[in-house]
Design a protein around this motif. Sequence first.
Motif, mmCIF file in Angstrom:
data_model
loop_
_atom_site.group_PDB
_atom_site.id
_atom_site.type_symbol
_atom_site.label_atom_id
_atom_site.label_comp_id
_atom_site.label_asym_id
_atom_site.label_seq_id
_atom_site.Cartn_x
_atom_site.Cartn_y
_atom_site.Cartn_z
ATOM 1 N N GLY A 1 1.413 21.389 6.139
ATOM 2 C CA GLY A 1 2.551 21.472 5.246
ATOM 3 C C GLY A 1 2.197 20.983 3.854
ATOM 4 N N THR A 2 3.125 21.154 2.933
ATOM 5 C CA THR A 2 2.962 20.672 1.570
ATOM 6 C C THR A 2 4.234 19.962 1.148
ATOM 7 O OG1 THR A 2 3.693 22.818 0.705
ATOM 8 C CG2 THR A 2 1.316 22.447 0.888
ATOM 9 N N ASN A 3 4.071 18.937 0.331
ATOM 10 C CA ASN A 3 5.207 18.160 -0.152
ATOM 11 C C ASN A 3 5.059 17.991 -1.656
ATOM 12 O OD1 ASN A 3 6.346 15.402 -1.060
ATOM 13 N ND2 ASN A 3 7.393 15.745 0.881
ATOM 14 N N GLY A 4 6.130 18.296 -2.402
ATOM 15 C CA GLY A 4 6.103 18.167 -3.846
ATOM 16 C C GLY A 4 6.631 19.415 -4.508
ATOM 17 N N SER A 5 5.956 19.842 -5.570
ATOM 18 C CA SER A 5 6.355 21.045 -6.295
ATOM 19 C C SER A 5 5.098 21.746 -6.786
ATOM 20 C CB SER A 5 7.247 20.689 -7.490
ATOM 21 O OG SER A 5 6.480 20.064 -8.513
ATOM 22 N N GLN A 6 5.265 22.879 -7.446
ATOM 23 C CA GLN A 6 4.093 23.611 -7.925
ATOM 24 C C GLN A 6 3.342 22.859 -9.018
ATOM 25 O OE1 GLN A 6 3.882 27.903 -7.849
ATOM 26 N NE2 GLN A 6 6.110 28.002 -7.721
ATOM 27 N N GLU A 7 3.988 21.900 -9.645
ATOM 28 C CA GLU A 7 3.297 21.097 -10.656
ATOM 29 C C GLU A 7 2.481 19.974 -10.028
ATOM 30 O OE1 GLU A 7 6.581 20.084 -13.311
ATOM 31 O OE2 GLU A 7 5.700 21.448 -14.784
ATOM 32 N N GLY A 8 2.802 19.616 -8.783
ATOM 33 C CA GLY A 8 2.056 18.561 -8.106
ATOM 34 C C GLY A 8 2.374 18.539 -6.632
ATOM 35 N N LEU A 9 1.335 18.551 -5.796
ATOM 36 C CA LEU A 9 1.532 18.683 -4.353
ATOM 37 C C LEU A 9 0.676 17.714 -3.558
ATOM 38 C CD1 LEU A 9 1.508 22.554 -3.684
ATOM 39 C CD2 LEU A 9 3.443 21.014 -3.342
ATOM 40 N N PHE A 10 1.251 17.194 -2.478
ATOM 41 C CA PHE A 10 0.487 16.592 -1.407
ATOM 42 C C PHE A 10 0.211 17.686 -0.375
ATOM 43 C CE2 PHE A 10 3.006 12.873 -2.866
ATOM 44 C CZ PHE A 10 1.958 12.024 -3.177
ATOM 45 N N LEU A 11 -1.053 17.855 -0.004
ATOM 46 C CA LEU A 11 -1.423 18.762 1.083
ATOM 47 C C LEU A 11 -1.452 17.952 2.370
ATOM 48 C CD1 LEU A 11 -4.403 20.692 -0.581
ATOM 49 C CD2 LEU A 11 -1.948 21.210 -0.696
ATOM 50 N N LEU A 12 -0.715 18.401 3.384
ATOM 51 C CA LEU A 12 -0.548 17.633 4.614
ATOM 52 C C LEU A 12 -1.095 18.406 5.815
ATOM 53 C CD1 LEU A 12 3.149 16.453 4.014
ATOM 54 C CD2 LEU A 12 1.030 15.286 3.344
ATOM 55 N N PRO A 13 -2.419 18.444 5.978
ATOM 56 C CA PRO A 13 -2.963 19.063 7.181
ATOM 57 C C PRO A 13 -2.946 18.095 8.350
ATOM 58 C CG PRO A 13 -4.756 18.334 5.786
ATOM 59 C CD PRO A 13 -3.479 18.007 5.053
ATOM 60 N N ASN A 14 -2.619 18.599 9.526
ATOM 61 C CA ASN A 14 -2.751 17.813 10.751
ATOM 62 C C ASN A 14 -4.194 17.965 11.226
ATOM 63 O OD1 ASN A 14 -2.813 16.885 13.433
ATOM 64 N ND2 ASN A 14 -0.673 17.448 13.787
ATOM 65 N N TYR A 15 -4.980 16.921 11.048
ATOM 66 C CA TYR A 15 -6.415 17.014 11.317
ATOM 67 C C TYR A 15 -6.744 17.145 12.802
ATOM 68 C CZ TYR A 15 -5.880 11.990 12.195
ATOM 69 O OH TYR A 15 -5.464 10.772 12.668
ATOM 70 N N GLU A 16 -5.755 16.936 13.664
ATOM 71 C CA GLU A 16 -5.986 17.160 15.094
ATOM 72 C C GLU A 16 -5.843 18.640 15.464
ATOM 73 O OE1 GLU A 16 -3.293 14.569 17.102
ATOM 74 O OE2 GLU A 16 -4.541 12.786 16.785
ATOM 75 N N ILE A 17 -5.215 19.422 14.572
ATOM 76 C CA ILE A 17 -5.023 20.855 14.808
ATOM 77 C C ILE A 17 -5.853 21.680 13.831
ATOM 78 C CG2 ILE A 17 -3.332 22.725 14.909
ATOM 79 C CD1 ILE A 17 -1.197 20.576 15.484
ATOM 80 N N LYS A 18 -5.675 21.411 12.544
ATOM 81 C CA LYS A 18 -6.475 22.057 11.499
ATOM 82 C C LYS A 18 -7.611 21.099 11.167
ATOM 83 C CE LYS A 18 -6.218 23.584 6.658
ATOM 84 N NZ LYS A 18 -7.025 24.814 6.808
ATOM 85 N N LYS A 19 -8.811 21.383 11.649
ATOM 86 C CA LYS A 19 -9.870 20.376 11.646
ATOM 87 C C LYS A 19 -10.879 20.508 10.511
ATOM 88 C CE LYS A 19 -9.495 19.636 16.629
ATOM 89 N NZ LYS A 19 -10.193 19.525 17.916
#
Length: 230
Positions: free
Chosen positions: A168-186
């Motif tokens: 998932g992503t959190n924030g806006s197009q000007e600034g984002l946190f990228l939130l990968p689940n490292y147990e699934i997307k490795k």
Amino acid sequence: MKIRKLKLFTNKLELEKTFYSQTLGFEIIENNSNYFTINIGWSELTFEKSKKEYIYHYCFLIPSNKLEQAMKWMEKRVPIIDIENGRKTQRFESWNADSFYFYDASGNIAEFIVRHKLNNGISSDFNISDVLCVNEIGMPTNNVERVNNELLKKFGTEFWKGDLKRFGTNGSQEGLFLLPNYEIKKIWFPTSSIKIKPEPFEILLENNGKKYYMEYKNEEIITTANNVYN
């Protein structure tokens, strides 16, 4: 959301300093034996010396009409990562964005991205001074929903795109946190082998006119009472 300051950690501080100041030509605004800071549009990026190796994924925003020109400019200075069979740019349809990737001196996966909805094109030829900001920082977790909800509660930043399980992503197009689940997307895209790990960083973000300091360490969001960035 805007990323005003971002601090990453490296065991290759001098190489990183040379890469950003001499290879790419960013201005160093603070510098000593333990860290250096460069100015990038409305952001500041700091690398601090560490004994341990950390691998991050982060991204810079560039004007929406300068992807190809910026890539040609960068290719004269650093290898661009081959995504697939010689293709070096990636289209993100749901984001209405395009990007290319390269490694910095520490082996971090860095990215230049254009976001067409922002409509921030320029008429002049691309130069490193046209980079607008630090636009994304990877914030790996084993619970995307928990981290997203905590960001919303503490800073008012909202879920943007993706999903609350895998990436998932959190924030806006000007600034984002990228939130990968490292147990699934490795593995970090577009590499085939760099594992996604929850590495520590510090950030000063701005959202709805307010600035907040945050430290991400051991998969925990740490804030201070006065939210001062050190």
